[in-house]
Design an enzyme around this catalytic site. Sequence first.
Site, PDB file in Angstrom:
ATOM      1  N   CYS A 333     -11.851  -7.209  -0.002  1.00  0.00           N
ATOM      2  CA  CYS A 333     -12.899  -6.802  -0.940  1.00  0.00           C
ATOM      3  C   CYS A 333     -12.370  -6.398  -2.323  1.00  0.00           C
ATOM      4  O   CYS A 333     -12.980  -6.714  -3.339  1.00  0.00           O
ATOM      5  CB  CYS A 333     -13.699  -5.630  -0.399  1.00  0.00           C
ATOM      6  SG  CYS A 333     -13.756  -5.497   1.379  1.00  0.00           S
ATOM      7  N   ARG A 362      -3.776  -5.738  10.085  1.00  0.00           N
ATOM      8  CA  ARG A 362      -4.372  -4.509  10.614  1.00  0.00           C
ATOM      9  C   ARG A 362      -3.530  -4.017  11.770  1.00  0.00           C
ATOM     10  O   ARG A 362      -3.062  -4.814  12.583  1.00  0.00           O
ATOM     11  CB  ARG A 362      -5.804  -4.764  11.101  1.00  0.00           C
ATOM     12  CG  ARG A 362      -6.731  -5.104   9.964  1.00  0.00           C
ATOM     13  CD  ARG A 362      -8.164  -5.266  10.426  1.00  0.00           C
ATOM     14  NE  ARG A 362      -8.973  -5.779   9.334  1.00  0.00           N
ATOM     15  CZ  ARG A 362     -10.213  -6.217   9.464  1.00  0.00           C
ATOM     16  NH1 ARG A 362     -10.792  -6.213  10.651  1.00  0.00           N
ATOM     17  NH2 ARG A 362     -10.886  -6.658   8.425  1.00  0.00           N
ATOM     18  N   GLN A 380      -8.953 -14.318   7.319  1.00  0.00           N
ATOM     19  CA  GLN A 380     -10.421 -14.265   7.381  1.00  0.00           C
ATOM     20  C   GLN A 380     -11.010 -15.301   6.439  1.00  0.00           C
ATOM     21  O   GLN A 380     -10.488 -15.492   5.343  1.00  0.00           O
ATOM     22  CB  GLN A 380     -10.910 -12.900   6.906  1.00  0.00           C
ATOM     23  CG  GLN A 380     -10.711 -11.777   7.876  1.00  0.00           C
ATOM     24  CD  GLN A 380     -11.317 -10.502   7.312  1.00  0.00           C
ATOM     25  OE1 GLN A 380     -10.989 -10.089   6.206  1.00  0.00           O
ATOM     26  NE2 GLN A 380     -12.194  -9.875   8.058  1.00  0.00           N
ATOM     27  N   HIS A 509     -20.619  -8.406   2.153  1.00  0.00           N
ATOM     28  CA  HIS A 509     -19.346  -8.859   2.717  1.00  0.00           C
ATOM     29  C   HIS A 509     -19.761  -9.828   3.823  1.00  0.00           C
ATOM     30  O   HIS A 509     -20.619  -9.477   4.629  1.00  0.00           O
ATOM     31  CB  HIS A 509     -18.577  -7.753   3.419  1.00  0.00           C
ATOM     32  CG  HIS A 509     -18.343  -6.504   2.640  1.00  0.00           C
ATOM     33  ND1 HIS A 509     -17.097  -6.106   2.265  1.00  0.00           N
ATOM     34  CD2 HIS A 509     -19.189  -5.550   2.206  1.00  0.00           C
ATOM     35  CE1 HIS A 509     -17.169  -4.945   1.636  1.00  0.00           C
ATOM     36  NE2 HIS A 509     -18.430  -4.588   1.581  1.00  0.00           N
TER      37      HIS A 509
HETATM   38 ZN   LIG Z   1     -15.236  -7.042   2.300  1.00  0.00          ZN
END
Ligand SMILES: [Zn+2]
Length: 644
Positions: A333, A362, A380, A509
């Site tokens: 983001c 992560r 992602q 998102h």
């Molecule tokens: Zn995001």
Amino acid sequence: MELSVAGQQISVEAGASFADAFKQALSKKQFKELVVARCGESLLDLSTPIPAGCATVEPVYADSPEGLEVIRHSTAHLMAEAVKKLFPSAKVTIGPAVDNGFYYDFDYERPFTPEDLEAIEAEMLKIVGADKPFVRAELTSAEAREKFAAEGETYKVELIDDLGVPSVSTYTQGGFTDLCRGPHVPRTGLIKAFKLTTVAGAYWRGDEKNPQLQRIYGTAWASPKDLKVYLERIEEAKKRDHRKLGVALDLFSFHEEVGGGMVLWHPKGALTRAILEDFERKEHLKRGYQFVQGPLILRRELWEKSGHYANYRENMYFTEIDEQAYGIKPMNCLSHMLIFKSRLRSYRDMPQRYFEHGVVHRHEKSGVLHGLLRVRSFTQDDAHILCRPDQLREEIIGVVKFVRDVMDIFGFNFEAEISTRPEKSIGSDEDWERATNALKDALEHMDMPYAINEGDGAFYGPKIDIKIKDALDRSWQCATVQCDFTLPERFDLSYIGEDGNKHRPVMLHRVILGSIERFMGVLIEHFAGAFPVWLAPVQARVMTVTDAHKPHAEKVLRFLQEQGIRAEADVRNEKLGYKVREAQMERIPYMLIVGDKEVEADGVNVRVRGGADVGFVPLSGVAQIILDAAREPFKRGGMSYSFS
Ligand SMILES: [Zn+2]
Ligand SMILES: [Zn+2]
């Protein structure tokens, strides 16, 4: 008193039990199959006296979700009884129902073996055969404490002490009594179909500092037929395990010396995911997304500003450059927002849709890592849509349509869930309502049914989660679209409205596949390694019968490659049957065999993965067959995809 039981008005004496009421309302056969009674939201034992406020009673049978849960939990008690009988020194702890079954944790001096499980299962069958009642009792906590302490059941004593209530309930079947809220089946004979599956280590209360326990898992169903279907599905799932197929098909590997949860993609796996990513890039461009890209690490101050440092730090990795602290991104983001902020935006520039195949890291606990499904480093297919509030609905519809188009191509069914405002949240009521309504509107507009997950949204906004169902009817969480009011606020994002004033954009998102690694794992299991033609790393393999056919094989190979087909040739001096078997094992969609006849007539003999024999096809026709098959899923999904 008068009450409605299973849809019939009946009258019972005060103090009558649910069983008394059902006896009047149900046939003998139905009554025998009863698991528990439902009164409003509560499930209650059949032996319970009907409470005063209960005007409507419904029967719950084993084949309902609630009935199954009671059966499963009751089977856990049954197992504990069998374990205590066979291994008297084992101490019992807890034994809840879980998806598809149950477990029970025991403190025992050694791990249980497969032979132990067989013996326990046999003992359980004896208890079922004896058809003993489950009997509930209410004890003061002091009485219960004394009872369990006398039996040496120290874990139960600890549970009672922790409850800190004046009284507790216990359930006894045969010679075994467990501390339990209930409810339970009336008799052990109702437990008709179960199997003990595995043993795993577990810590008391999930804490590594506590004693290690032996957790026995089992599965239980309403009927032997249901159990059989389930066990067959498990067997099939084992065969399809992506970790096994990943090795067999030479797609990827994990290495201790690299680190847990870090994937190495081998040529065929890397090619497959590149095809997937390439497909996604084209689809994003068609839908007005712009590609962006940010760095893997960003300064710690930025993560403090976003709130990740305060709320997500334990899942992040940190590093240092020139005495400056950096955070390795767990999400994409921040870069996207800074790109938005780098210029003055007008209402006419909105929405801005930024897309990135973003690599994130992560920190997952080592115990939860699982092949490609749970890793520490992954990519992602992430986008952030910054839009005006009046554009929110249209943008969400766009995302949901996108998800549907993509999932249609893979043949996945899906289910949607909307998570609404949690207790701890930020943003105005108006914002929340508008965003939640926009999410609902979008799904309704698409005729997509959805469930509501009340209060389960992120603290910064509501979201849609889309779960796909694979070939074995298993659910996988992939796509999500989240509304966010906070980050635009924290980063002071704005656009100039028609009125000449600054306005705050809303940020969505969203991911479609989610983690590419995880999605690859799901795809491998869904297709059992037999990727559809458009995605298969090798679409066709040319095979010679003898060395004499080599030149023709090479000609065929060149021709296919010129047509954009991913082909290779097997010209080894091996028996044809051996080559075919190997190609079948590798799940290659087309096997193209060249012998004398094929050389002479300038073509190939086509065999399709899975067995079908197409026979002789002239060279020009082969490419068409393969290209048509590759386009097939896109026609179904109403999409086009160019393979050039
Ligand atoms: Zn995001
Ligand atoms: Zn229980």
